[in-house]
Design a protein around this motif. Structure first.
Motif, short mmCIF file in Angstrom:
data_model
loop_
_atom_site.label_atom_id
_atom_site.label_comp_id
_atom_site.label_asym_id
_atom_site.label_seq_id
_atom_site.Cartn_x
_atom_site.Cartn_y
_atom_site.Cartn_z
N ASP A 37 0.81 -1.22 0.00
CA ASP A 37 0.00 0.00 0.00
C ASP A 37 0.84 1.27 0.00
O ASP A 37 0.31 2.38 0.01
CB ASP A 37 -0.96 0.01 1.19
N GLY A 38 2.18 1.12 0.01
CA GLY A 38 3.06 2.28 0.00
C GLY A 38 3.18 2.97 1.33
O GLY A 38 3.82 4.02 1.43
N LYS A 39 2.59 2.38 2.38
CA LYS A 39 2.60 3.02 3.68
C LYS A 39 3.19 2.12 4.76
O LYS A 39 4.05 2.53 5.53
CB LYS A 39 1.18 3.44 4.08
N THR A 40 2.71 0.90 4.81
CA THR A 40 3.09 -0.02 5.88
C THR A 40 4.02 -1.09 5.33
O THR A 40 3.68 -1.77 4.35
CB THR A 40 1.84 -0.71 6.48
N PHE A 41 5.18 -1.24 5.98
CA PHE A 41 6.15 -2.23 5.53
C PHE A 41 6.14 -3.43 6.47
O PHE A 41 6.12 -3.28 7.70
CB PHE A 41 7.55 -1.61 5.48
N GLN A 42 6.16 -4.63 5.87
CA GLN A 42 6.16 -5.87 6.62
C GLN A 42 7.51 -6.57 6.43
O GLN A 42 7.93 -6.84 5.30
CB GLN A 42 5.05 -6.80 6.11
N PRO A 43 8.22 -6.85 7.53
CA PRO A 43 9.51 -7.55 7.40
C PRO A 43 9.31 -9.01 7.03
O PRO A 43 8.31 -9.63 7.40
CB PRO A 43 10.13 -7.40 8.78
N VAL A 44 10.28 -9.54 6.32
CA VAL A 44 10.30 -10.96 5.97
C VAL A 44 11.61 -11.55 6.49
O VAL A 44 12.68 -11.09 6.11
CB VAL A 44 10.20 -11.17 4.44
N GLY A 45 11.50 -12.53 7.39
CA GLY A 45 12.70 -13.17 7.91
C GLY A 45 13.31 -12.48 9.11
O GLY A 45 14.38 -12.89 9.57
N GLY A 46 12.67 -11.42 9.61
CA GLY A 46 13.20 -10.73 10.78
C GLY A 46 14.51 -10.03 10.50
O GLY A 46 14.82 -9.68 9.36
N THR A 47 15.32 -9.84 11.54
CA THR A 47 16.62 -9.20 11.41
C THR A 47 17.67 -10.25 11.11
O THR A 47 17.73 -11.29 11.76
CB THR A 47 16.99 -8.46 12.70
N VAL A 48 18.49 -9.98 10.10
CA VAL A 48 19.54 -10.92 9.71
C VAL A 48 20.89 -10.23 9.80
O VAL A 48 20.98 -9.00 9.77
CB VAL A 48 19.32 -11.49 8.29
N SER A 49 21.94 -11.01 9.90
CA SER A 49 23.28 -10.45 10.03
C SER A 49 23.82 -10.02 8.67
O SER A 49 23.66 -10.73 7.66
CB SER A 49 24.22 -11.49 10.65
N GLY A 50 24.51 -8.89 8.68
CA GLY A 50 25.20 -8.44 7.47
C GLY A 50 26.61 -8.99 7.35
O GLY A 50 27.39 -8.52 6.52
N ASP A 51 26.93 -10.01 8.17
CA ASP A 51 28.30 -10.52 8.18
C ASP A 51 28.77 -10.99 6.82
O ASP A 51 29.91 -10.73 6.43
CB ASP A 51 28.45 -11.64 9.23
N ILE A 52 27.89 -11.66 6.07
CA ILE A 52 28.32 -12.20 4.77
C ILE A 52 28.53 -11.10 3.74
O ILE A 52 29.07 -11.37 2.65
CB ILE A 52 27.32 -13.24 4.23
#
Length: 573
Positions: free
Chosen positions: A531-546
């Motif tokens: 809808d251009g307003k509400t963002f839904q995360p997918v997979g939660g928070t992940v590490s940027g280590d890679i």
């Protein structure tokens, strides 16, 4: 809230409002399997810039944020030109122009034709290494010399009368080794210096610096004129490693050889030698290194590290300056933005040049040369600090910041009033060959990147979306694909070439869909909005280590890609 934060907030809300309008509009016609991207927004929000606002006579360093390593600089009159390594990025060797060392415009790429750049089958950290750019006043010609680990090239040189007008095809040079640099003496003679292997290696990382005479008429080194001028480094008895990136200079009748030493990591440094001839012998300065961060407290705030691989130039105020690479690690001490281009003033009032503050913790901002107005981010000048970059992809020409990996971007993209169309290849992001991905460098430790995607996947082998990419073996893919008859979003993590789907979710309204990646240091989140307003995360928070050099290895920084493939292997759970 300071002015910069207010500006960023207004820009971000304005952009999201536009995106919301886009999502609410009628769906445009889209060819199934062929995605259209639009309304790309990248916003950087690093605390160091919020905490260090600029005064009217200051500017930020790095001057080039993100993966712009191994800088080299030269001048002709009031014009300065700067180039950087590009590895497997296509086009190769970004080139920038300035008249004041503060405000820089990218004017293109030196290697921008298939005849000049052949990196289609090479790993991300091979390809084009350590370019040097020089102006020869004896024949009014610019030269760029580099090593291209691909296409059978090796060490090459190209030249031009005007860097704004393109460069010649490469001339293959008849010597081995890496990191070549060319020097033009005021008597018309020319020399090439470079890193090479010793006749007998005494330890791991033992290298030498060689010099050759160079025939300017034939554009080739003179056979039999090679000579080792540095063995190992400043003090061979201490087993110095990776003496490299040599540059020759002449001042007050003396010749100076400046090199990187210690390897392009935590032990990186810059050292200087003096001699009476371009062919030596060279004596190291009594106080070396002249630039390094390796001896400092590892837990210092706003840490800048790995400083080295430098080049010197006389500034518009008659003072010398040095450009060099360094890194800004994130909160987990990971190097995701890669090696960036920094600058410092150089004191050359005595015998040897010394980077001012180069042995102290590097600061985020510097005093500008007298009489300069800071225009970064305005009037076509490259931005730095915190900024928002927006792109709607409706222009006939793409901004130079958008690049391909291995393959030319023009082979798989087109632009129109609807945005950017990607014609997907049948290979995915993990292959060592061209992929249908348009990349933008990650330039901040904390950033948000959002784009609108119009796309109809036809099967599970179709996917389009965003990738966060360190290399073919280390990356995230976040995109729309199929599971049976259902449209789904998948998040895939690839480490050491092994892929795992971390999460997937069905999405009913996928035309258009907003995809977003947000990084807060080492923490990355991938989200979507219908809808251009509400963002839904997918997979939660992940590490940027890679996405860091520490984990993935190599020499490049992370990149954000707009990606499409008909060879998808990210299967929804």
């Amino acid at each position: 809230m300071n002015t910069m934060k207010k500006t960023l907030s207004l820009l971000t809300w304005g952009t999201l409002s536009l995106l919301a309008c886009s999502c609410a509009s009628n769906q445009m016609e889209v060819t199934p399997g062929t995605p259209v991207f639009s309304n790309f927004t990248y916003t950087g929000q690093d605390a160091v810039y919020e905490q260090n606002p600029l005064a009217s006579d200051e500017f930020y360093t790095p001057i080039l944020q993100g993966c712009y390593p191994d800088p080299s600089i030269c001048k002709k009159g009031n014009d300065y030109y700067l180039v950087c390594s590009s590895f497997a990025i296509n086009p190769g060797v970004p080139i920038f122009h300035s008249t004041d060392l503060v405000n820089w415009k990218q004017i293109g790429h030196v290697l921008d034709r298939p005849s000049q750049l052949k990196v289609e089958d090479t790993g991300i950290s091979a390809g084009v290494y350590a370019p040097t750019i020089r102006y020869n006043p004896n024949n009014d010609t610019f030269y760029m010399i580099t090593t291209q680990f691909a296409g059978g090239f090796g060490n090459i040189i190209v030249k031009t009368k005007d860097p704004m007008q393109g460069w010649s095809d490469p001339i293959k040079l008849n010597f081995e080794g890496i990191d070549p640099s060319i020097f033009f003496d005021d008597n018309g003679k020319a020399y090439v210096v470079h890193n090479d292997a010793p006749e007998k290696a005494l330890y791991e990382g033992h290298r030498v610096i060689k010099v050759w005479e160079y025939d300017v008429e034939k554009d080739q080194i003179v056979p039999g004129t090679d000579k080792v001028i540095v063995n190992g480094g400043v003090d061979l008895s201490k087993k110095p490693i990776w003496i490299e990136a040599p540059h020759l200079y002449k001042k007050d009748g003396k010749y100076y050889l400046m090199c990187a030493e210690g390897g392009t990591g935590g032990m990186h440094s810059e050292v200087i030698f003096i001699g009476n001839s371009p062919k030596g012998p060279f004596t190291p300065a009594p106080e070396n290194p002249i630039l390094s961060q390796r001896h400092l407290n590892a837990d210092r705030p706003d840490k800048v590290d790995w400083a080295g691989h430098a080049d010197l130039v006389e500034g518009p105020d008659g003072k010398y300056y040095g450009v060099f690479l360094a890194i800004r690690p994130n909160n987990a001490n990971q190097v995701n933005t890669g090696r960036e281009t920094f600058i410092l003033p150089v004191d050359w009032s005595s015998t040897f040049p010394v980077f001012e503050g180069g042995m102290e913790p590097l600061k985020a901002k510097l005093k500008m040369p007298a009489g300069v107005t800071n225009q970064t981010g305005q009037n076509g000048f490259f931005p730095n600090g915190n900024f928002t970059y927006t792109e709607d992809f409706t222009s006939d020409t793409l901004d130079y910041r958008w690049v391909g990996i291995r393959g030319a971007r023009e082979k798989f993209i087109s632009t129109s009033p609807n945005g950017l169309t990607i014609n997907p290849y049948d290979v995915n992001i993990k292959v060592v060959q061209p992929t249908s991905t348009l990349f933008y460098r990650q330039q901040h430790l904390n950033f948000t990147a959002t784009t609108t995607l119009n796309y109809i996947p036809r099967s599970e082998t179709d996917l389009a979306g965003i990738t966060c990419y360190q290399s073919e073996a280390f990356n995230y893919v976040f995109g729309v694909t199929k599971k049976g008859e259902e449209d789904v979003l998948v998040l895939q993590r690839t480490e050491k070439g092994n892929s795992t789907v971390l999460a997937s979710t069905p999405v009913k309204e996928t035309r258009p869909i907003l995809l977003q990646v947000k990084a807060t240091g080492d923490q990355y989140t991938f989200s979507y909005s219908t809808d251009g307003k509400t963002f839904q995360p997918v997979g939660g928070t992940v590490s940027g280590d890679i996405l860091s050099t520490n984990v993935a290895g190599g020499f490049t920084g992370a990149m954000i890609g707009l990606y499409a493939t008909t060879g998808n292997d990210a299967t929804a759970q």
